[in-house]
Write an enzyme that holds these catalytic residues in place. Structure first.
Site, PDB file in Angstrom:
ATOM      1  N   ASP A 178      -2.873  -2.112 -11.386  1.00 17.26           N
ATOM      2  CA  ASP A 178      -2.026  -3.163 -10.819  1.00 17.26           C
ATOM      3  C   ASP A 178      -2.836  -4.224 -10.089  1.00 17.26           C
ATOM      4  OD1 ASP A 178      -2.858  -1.704  -8.686  1.00 17.26           O
ATOM      5  OD2 ASP A 178      -0.886  -1.511  -7.746  1.00 17.26           O
TER       6      ASP A 178
ATOM      7  N   ASP B 284      -8.961   1.704 -10.190  1.00 23.11           N
ATOM      8  CA  ASP B 284      -7.622   1.114 -10.186  1.00 23.11           C
ATOM      9  C   ASP B 284      -6.767   1.956 -11.132  1.00 23.11           C
ATOM     10  OD1 ASP B 284      -5.397  -0.464  -9.979  1.00 23.11           O
ATOM     11  OD2 ASP B 284      -6.160  -2.056 -11.278  1.00 23.11           O
TER      12      ASP B 284
ATOM     13  N   HIS C 147      -8.490  15.532  21.855  1.00 23.23           N
ATOM     14  CA  HIS C 147      -8.711  15.045  20.484  1.00 23.23           C
ATOM     15  C   HIS C 147      -7.591  15.415  19.511  1.00 23.23           C
ATOM     16  CE1 HIS C 147     -12.514  13.020  20.725  1.00 23.23           C
ATOM     17  NE2 HIS C 147     -13.061  14.015  21.384  1.00 23.23           N
TER      18      HIS C 147
ATOM     19  N   SER D  49      -1.293  -2.277   5.049  1.00 16.98           N
ATOM     20  CA  SER D  49      -0.462  -1.840   3.929  1.00 16.98           C
ATOM     21  C   SER D  49      -1.076  -0.670   3.181  1.00 16.98           C
ATOM     22  CB  SER D  49      -0.260  -3.006   2.952  1.00 16.98           C
ATOM     23  OG  SER D  49      -1.504  -3.383   2.367  1.00 16.98           O
TER      24      SER D  49
ATOM     25  N   HIS E 226     -15.072  10.258  32.296  1.00 17.86           N
ATOM     26  CA  HIS E 226     -15.105  10.867  30.970  1.00 17.86           C
ATOM     27  C   HIS E 226     -16.520  11.223  30.532  1.00 17.86           C
ATOM     28  CE1 HIS E 226     -14.162  11.868  26.876  1.00 17.86           C
ATOM     29  NE2 HIS E 226     -15.105  11.031  26.473  1.00 17.86           N
TER      30      HIS E 226
ATOM     31  N   HIS F  35     -13.015   7.355  23.119  1.00 21.65           N
ATOM     32  CA  HIS F  35     -12.185   7.276  21.916  1.00 21.65           C
ATOM     33  C   HIS F  35     -10.881   6.514  22.155  1.00 21.65           C
ATOM     34  CE1 HIS F  35     -14.042   9.764  18.684  1.00 21.65           C
ATOM     35  NE2 HIS F  35     -14.788  10.153  19.713  1.00 21.65           N
TER      36      HIS F  35
ATOM     37  N   ASN G 224      -3.603   2.819 -11.470  1.00 22.69           N
ATOM     38  CA  ASN G 224      -2.365   2.331 -12.096  1.00 22.69           C
ATOM     39  C   ASN G 224      -2.496   0.919 -12.643  1.00 22.69           C
ATOM     40  OD1 ASN G 224      -2.569   0.996  -9.711  1.00 22.69           O
ATOM     41  ND2 ASN G 224      -0.586   1.658  -8.876  1.00 22.69           N
TER      42      ASN G 224
END
Length: 727
Positions: free
Chosen positions: A706, A702, A188, A666, A299, A248, A704
């Protein structure tokens, strides 16, 4: 004169010795009292240790079950809404179609040649084919916190993918008088544990083979580095390093337990490509290892249906996520025709379709076989709206469940639809049987009672008993099953008359001092020899009492957070035992109400002294107790406070949905994506939160201004803090 003075001194010493002597009976009694006190002291510590362990394990398994429930909800949306619906589009990319990317396309995707390594790069440089020297330098670099350049990461992953594709589902290895095999359990992302194993036992080589039994990633901070080291040794010693897949090694699970976040944080530019390649690599990992034809290593475990011959033939690559059975592409050809037929049948029948089965865990059900049929699909945004009624997401889901003959819970996974074509139906049944075999290998746990029952605690696989162990091992002429999957306080544990051995290699898994790590060495006599360790120097310096106290405080902090985020439900449950609104309930009712809300199966009356201070004459002032829960939350000016409690309670689910919706990785999502996230969560929880409340929350975080929300900042801003942890 000197001699005369000497005798009295000797006599005085003799008298002193006599005056301080204790009768034998009193000495024995004192020793027994000390022994009794010590046994009671150790027993009390053991009770505290077991309660602490139960808290950690119950919260862990509740999280896994919650993850599977959320995934089953996504499967429900995929199966019962049109491909053009926005809800389906949000999550469709986590359900890759089988065979959509050919080998040549993957080769192009693995391409690293366009990525330049800057002159200022100070990390390790890799050369292929990999050598022992190259992997050793990689280990040293990671030991000193250096990061491998993305070009080398992609190149290493590409070579690993090519090798894994030619391996069989079950590795077969042999021992010899000069070669013992080392077996490691869950790591892990605990790189320090892997390095300690290598320090104590030696690096992998042709004379020192290793089997790593899955769960290499998630939870720890260095999952990627650990994985790259193992892949490096696999490339150098493909016949002596063996990697089994764990539960996992699954991109869906990684979204919740940290590996996705880790990769994107370390490789912002190429993280998305690295994750997609790892998703492909995980699907090619072998499922089991057999030593000398006598010891099976998997496993999770087995079930009463486990068949190694079937597992050896499975096309493991089809099961990119073990949480969902493979869906044959050729069976979808006549979906439009099936839909029209079902619509016609429903109109003629004038009622819902009956006979759907309910599945308690991923691969095990306890009801009759279902009637398979295709449901008409529909988008939530194209619903008919009458003047009297405005359809909500939840109302539409209820209507779809009634139409399908479901009960009012969608949290349990439904049988996937199949075509009436016999060939397609046979293929679907075969795929589902194979999928269950894989799920059982990755998710199951042993139990002391005979039998095989659904693993409802985790939500996947089964619990199997000693009789199943004897039957499966006898059927395949095996003598021992080695598995991992469960954290053990000593790092290992036998059960089922020593026919099943659990090995866990991540020390300090829940908290510093919570458990030891261990690994096994097996020679030609096939007798396991254990080595235990503790990777933390801090823990090694603690006494037993200090270690138990440290982990106990950590467990109680985690439990208080669970109590805090359920405070509204707790108050409602307490009030049911307090019809006169006195604000007081007895300890038994307090324990019953708390368990009914949290469902953690904990000894609440034993834990009461650590959790509740406001007790008078056996009665709990529950209102005062709720106020005393020392948890702080971020103060935001939000009109609807219920949305905050929902968010704190479902923090992990929100993060999972965020990661899914953030398709470009992102780390930013728009206000509309934020709204869709909450709509999905509310549908899953069967609750209702207005668009105004969601918009109010979005505006407040939010920071900032934007028009987009940073996922990591949002999640960190709403992370609960226990002040007692810093006192």
């Amino acid at each position: 004169m000197g001699c005369g003075l000497g005798k009295p001194k000797q006599q005085l010493k003799k008298c002193e010795r006599v005056s301080f002597s204790v009768p034998a009976a009193i000495a024995i009694r004192a020793a027994l009292l000390i022994q009794r006190w010590y046994r009671q002291y150790v027993a009390r510590l053991e009770i505290r240790r077991r309660c602490t362990w139960n808290i950690f394990q119950s919260i862990e398994y509740a999280g896994e079950q919650d993850q599977i429930k959320l995934y089953n909800f996504f499967v429900f949306l995929m199966h019962h809404f049109t491909p053009t619906s926005s809800e389906r589009n949000l999550i469709s990319h986590i359900f890759p179609e089988n065979g959509t990317c050919r080998d040549g396309e993957w080769e192009k995707y693995f391409c690293y040649k366009s990525i330049e390594v800057p002159d200022g790069y100070t990390g390790p440089h890799l050369h292929f084919p990999m050598t022992f020297c190259g992997v050793s330098k990689l280990v040293e670099a990671f030991k000193h916190k250096q990061q491998l350049h993305a070009r080398y990461v992609l190149q290493l992953l590409g070579e690993t993918w090519r090798l894994l594709r030619i391996l069989t589902n079950i590795n077969h290895v042999s021992t010899s008088h000069t070669k013992e095999i080392t077996i490691c359990g869950d790591l892990h992302g605990h790189l320090e544990d892997l390095l300690l194993i290598f320090y104590k036992n030696g690096l992998p080589s042709s004379e020192r083979p290793y089997v790593f039994n899955g769960d290499f990633v998630d939870r720890g901070k260095n999952s990627l580095e650990l994985l790259l080291i193992l892949f490096g040794f696999l490339l150098v010693y493909p016949n002596d390093v063996h990697l089994n897949r764990g539960n996992h090694e699954d991109h869906i699970v990684n979204m919740r337990y940290g590996f996705t976040k880790e990769v994107l944080g370390k490789y912002r530019m190429h993280g998305k490509k690295i994750l997609q390649l790892l998703q492909e690599i995980f699907s090619w990992m072998p499922l089991a290892t057999v030593i000398d034809g006598k010891i099976l290593i998997v496993h999770g475990g087995i079930s009463n249906k486990t068949d190694l011959h079937t597992i050896a033939r499975v096309d493991r690559h089809k099961y990119v996520s073990a949480l969902r059975p493979s869906k044959p592409n050729h069976c979808a050809v006549n979906s439009s025709r099936r839909t029209q037929t079902i619509k016609s049948n429903n109109r003629n029948a004038g009622g819902p379709v009956a006979g759907r089965r309910r599945v308690c865990s991923l691969s095990h059900d306890s009801s009759a076989t279902a009637l398979r049929c295709e449901l008409p699909r529909r988008s939530l945004h194209n619903l008919p709206i009458s003047p009297q009624l405005s359809w909500t997401v939840e109302e539409e889901l209820k209507r779809r469940r009634r139409l399908a003959g479901f009960d009012q819970t969608y949290g349990e996974q439904q049988r996937s639809e199949s075509d009436s074509d016999p060939e397609c139906e046979a293929t679907t049944e075969t795929d589902e049987h194979e999928w269950k075999q894989i799920v059982d290998l990755l998710w199951s746990d042993p139990m002391p009672q005979n039998g095989c029952i659904p693993n409802n605690v985790r939500g996947g696989g089964c619990y199997w008993g000693p009789d199943v162990t004897e039957a499966v091992l006898g059927r395949h002429n095996l003598q021992l099953l080695i598995r991992s999957h469960e954290c053990k306080q000593d790092g290992y544990e036998f059960c089922h008359n020593r026919r099943v051995l659990t090995i866990f290699s991540a020390s300090n898994y829940y908290e510093v001092g919570s458990n030891r790590g261990a690994y096994i060495r097996i020679g030609p006599d096939l007798i396991p020899h254990f080595s235990q360790y503790q990777a933390s120097q801090t823990c090694r310096d603690l006494t037993l009492r200090q270690s138990v106290g440290w982990t106990e405080r950590s467990a109680l902090r985690a439990l208080r957070k669970q109590l805090f985020v359920h405070k509204s439900d707790l108050i409602s449950a307490f009030q049911e035992f307090d019809p006169n609104n006195t604000g007081m309930i007895c300890l038994r009712d307090w324990a019953s109400a708390t368990e009914s809300v949290l469902k953690l199966s904990l000894p609440w009356r034993v834990l009461r002294p650590q959790l509740v201070n406001s007790v008078q004459n056996g009665m709990v002032d529950y209102q005062q107790w709720i106020r005393e829960l020392s948890i702080t939350e971020r103060s935001l000016e939000i009109s609807d406070t219920s949305i905050l409690e929902t968010m704190y309670r479902n923090h992990s689910n929100l993060e999972t949905i965020f990661r899914i919706i953030d398709t470009d990785h992102s780390g930013l999502i728009s206000f509309e994506e934020f709204r869709q996230t909450w709509k999905l969560l509310c549908s899953h929880l069967k609750t209702e939160i207005s668009d105004e409340a969601i918009a109010d929350l979005a505006q407040s975080i939010d920071f900032n201004k934007d028009g987009s929300i940073d996922i990591n900042e949002f999640l960190e801003a709403f992370r609960l803090v226990d002040p007692s942890a810093h006192s």
